[in-house]
Design a protein around this motif. Structure first.
Motif, mmCIF file in Angstrom:
data_model
loop_
_atom_site.group_PDB
_atom_site.id
_atom_site.type_symbol
_atom_site.label_atom_id
_atom_site.label_comp_id
_atom_site.label_asym_id
_atom_site.label_seq_id
_atom_site.Cartn_x
_atom_site.Cartn_y
_atom_site.Cartn_z
ATOM 1 N N SER A 159 25.521 36.338 -145.404
ATOM 2 C CA SER A 159 25.802 37.548 -144.622
ATOM 3 C C SER A 159 26.108 37.295 -143.149
ATOM 4 O O SER A 159 26.059 38.220 -142.345
ATOM 5 C CB SER A 159 24.643 38.541 -144.737
ATOM 6 N N HIS A 160 26.425 36.052 -142.802
ATOM 7 C CA HIS A 160 26.939 35.715 -141.464
ATOM 8 C C HIS A 160 25.963 36.122 -140.351
ATOM 9 O O HIS A 160 26.346 36.704 -139.342
ATOM 10 C CB HIS A 160 28.303 36.394 -141.244
ATOM 11 N N LYS A 161 24.695 35.770 -140.529
ATOM 12 C CA LYS A 161 23.686 36.097 -139.526
ATOM 13 C C LYS A 161 23.618 35.008 -138.450
ATOM 14 O O LYS A 161 24.149 33.914 -138.604
ATOM 15 C CB LYS A 161 22.318 36.246 -140.189
ATOM 16 N N HIS A 162 22.938 35.356 -137.358
ATOM 17 C CA HIS A 162 22.672 34.389 -136.292
ATOM 18 C C HIS A 162 21.524 33.491 -136.766
ATOM 19 O O HIS A 162 20.347 33.840 -136.634
ATOM 20 C CB HIS A 162 22.299 35.110 -134.994
ATOM 21 N N LEU A 163 21.830 32.353 -137.320
ATOM 22 C CA LEU A 163 20.831 31.549 -138.033
ATOM 23 C C LEU A 163 19.643 31.105 -137.176
ATOM 24 O O LEU A 163 18.512 31.098 -137.672
ATOM 25 C CB LEU A 163 21.507 30.337 -138.681
ATOM 26 N N PRO A 164 19.831 30.728 -135.911
ATOM 27 C CA PRO A 164 18.653 30.314 -135.136
ATOM 28 C C PRO A 164 17.679 31.457 -134.841
ATOM 29 O O PRO A 164 16.546 31.191 -134.421
ATOM 30 C CB PRO A 164 19.260 29.783 -133.821
#
Length: 346
Positions: A159-164
Motif C-alpha cells: 500500500s505504498h506506506k512510509h516504511l520507516p
C-alpha cells in the motif's frame, strides 16, 4: 526561502549542463568499460496536473531519441544488478529504466513508445491500488501483458506506506502480502524492490535483504557501481521541471562517486542536523573540486581531512525528505555524483 533555493539549484544545474554540453560530442570509444550504470526513474506520463511526478510526452520522446544514439547501452535492470554484484564490467554508458507506481499513463502513453523502441524497463507496483482497480492505475491484465512482453515487474509494497514510520511487523506484512499478490497474478515473485518515496532505514533495508530481493532502489541521485550498496541503489528521477534534454544528457552520462564510511549510516535521522560525512575512494583522484548541495540550504560548507569530507549544515533539516547531492568533475567533462536522501519524522 524556497524560491531562493530553487533559483540557486537552477543556477547550479545550468552550470553543470553548460560545462557538459561544451564537450558532449566526445566519442563513446574514448571511455573504458567499467562496472557502473545510471538508472532513470519515471512515474507519470503527460499528466500535467501532477508536474512533480509527471513527464511531458515531448520530453519523454526526446529522452528516447537520445537513448537510441549509439552512445548508450540500455540493459534490463536485472542484468545490470547481476553484473554489478558479480563485479563484472558493463558496456560504456549503460542505462537502466525504471517506472514507479503503475499509473495508467504508463500503459497508455509510455509503453507504446518503449515497445516500439525495443527498450527494456522495470515497473515497480504497489498491489492495493491495482486490486482496487483505482482510477488512474493499471489493471492486472495490463501488467500481465507487459510482463509477457519482457517487462520486469518489481515490488513497491502492498500500500505504498512510509516504511520507516510504521512498525517492522507492518513492514513485513506490506512486503509479504505484495509478494504473494504479485506471484499469484503474474506467476513469479519479484526480485527487485523500490522503497516507497525512496524512504528506508537500516531495519527496513535489512528486512528487504532477508526477504530475498536481489536489489532495492532509493530516490537518491547518483550512478551505481560495484561499490554501491545493492539494497540502497541510486536513481535519477525525471519530471517536468527536471526533464529537459540538457539535464537528461547530464544525468545519463553521470559517473559514480565511490565513497565509504558514510555517516550517519541510517538516513532516518535521530540527530538533526546530521553530522554528514564520507570518505572518497582513492581511485577517483583529486577531490579538490568536490562540492555538496542541500535541497534546503544550497551549497554546503565542507571540511576536508585528506580524502575525508565532512559537510556542515547551518540549521536543522525540516520534517520530511531532504536531499544532498555531492558532485565532482570527472573525465571528459562527465560528472561524478553521490546523493543521499534524509528523512526527518518530527
Amino acid at each position: 526561502m524556497r524560491n531562493k533555493i530553487a533559483v540557486f539549484q537552477g543556477m547550479v544545474l545550468f552550470i553543470f549542463c553548460a560545462l557538459f554540453k561544451s564537450d558532449y560530442n566526445v566519442r563513446a570509444t574514448e571511455f573504458k568499460g567499467a562496472a557502473s550504470a545510471v538508472i532513470l526513474a519515471y512515474h507519470r506520463f503527460d499528466e500535467g496536473q501532477f508536474p512533480s511526478t509527471s513527464i511531458r510526452m515531448e520530453q519523454f520522446k526526446s529522452h528516447i531519441a537520445e537513448l537510441k544514439r549509439k552512445r548508450y547501452n540500455i540493459l534490463p535492470i536485472t542484468e545490470i544488478v547481476q553484473k554489478i554484484n558479480d563485479r563484472k564490467k558493463l558496456p560504456n554508458f549503460t542505462i537502466g529504466i525504471s517506472i514507479d507506481d503503475a499509473y495508467r499513463s504508463v500503459y497508455e502513453k509510455a509503453w507504446p513508445i518503449l515497445r516500439e523502441a525495443k527498450i527494456p524497463f522495470t515497473l515497480f507496483i504497489s498491489t492495493d491500488v491495482v486490486d482496487r482497480q483505482a482510477t488512474g492505475y493499471m489493471s492486472w491484465d495490463q501488467i500481465r501483458e507487459l510482463k509477457s512482453a519482457g517487462v520486469t515487474i518489481g515490488s513497491q509494497t502492498k500500500s505504498h506506506k512510509h516504511l520507516p514510520l510504521i512498525s517492522l511487523e507492518d513492514v513485513k506484512q506490506e512486503i509479504d502480502k505484495a509478494n504473494a499478490r504479485i506471484s499469484r497474478e503474474i506467476g513469479s515473485r519479484p526480485d527487485l524492490f523500490a522503497y516507497p518515496y525512496g524512504e528506508y532505514n537500516s531495519s527496513v533495508r535489512q528486512l528487504i535483504k532477508d526477504r530475498g530481493f536481489k536489489a532495492a532502489f532509493t530516490q537518491s541521485s547518483g550512478a551505481l557501481s560495484n561499490s554501491s550498496d545493492q539494497f540502497a541503489l541510486p536513481r535519477f528521477a525525471l519530471n517536468e521541471r527536471y526533464g529537459g534534454i540538457d539535464r537528461f544528457r547530464l544525468v545519463a552520462n553521470a559517473l559514480p562517486l565511490p565513497v565509504n564510511d558514510v555517516l550517519p549510516s541510517d538516513p532516518f535521522l535521530v540527530e538533526n542536523p546530521p553530522a554528514f560525512g564520507f570518505t572518497v575512494d582513492s581511485s577517483v583522484g583529486s577531490i579538490k573540486q568536490l562540492a555538496c548541495f542541500s535541497s534546503n540550504e544550497g551549497e554546503l560548507r565542507l571540511e576536508r581531512l585528506g580524502r575525508r569530507i565532512e559537510a556542515r549544515f547551518n540549521s536543522m533539516l525540516p520534517k520530511g525528505r531532504s536531499r544532498v547531492n555531492c558532485t565532482l568533475p570527472g573525465p571528459n567533462k562527465r560528472w561524478r555524483w553521490f546523493g543521499i536522501q534524509f528523512l526527518v519524522s518530527n
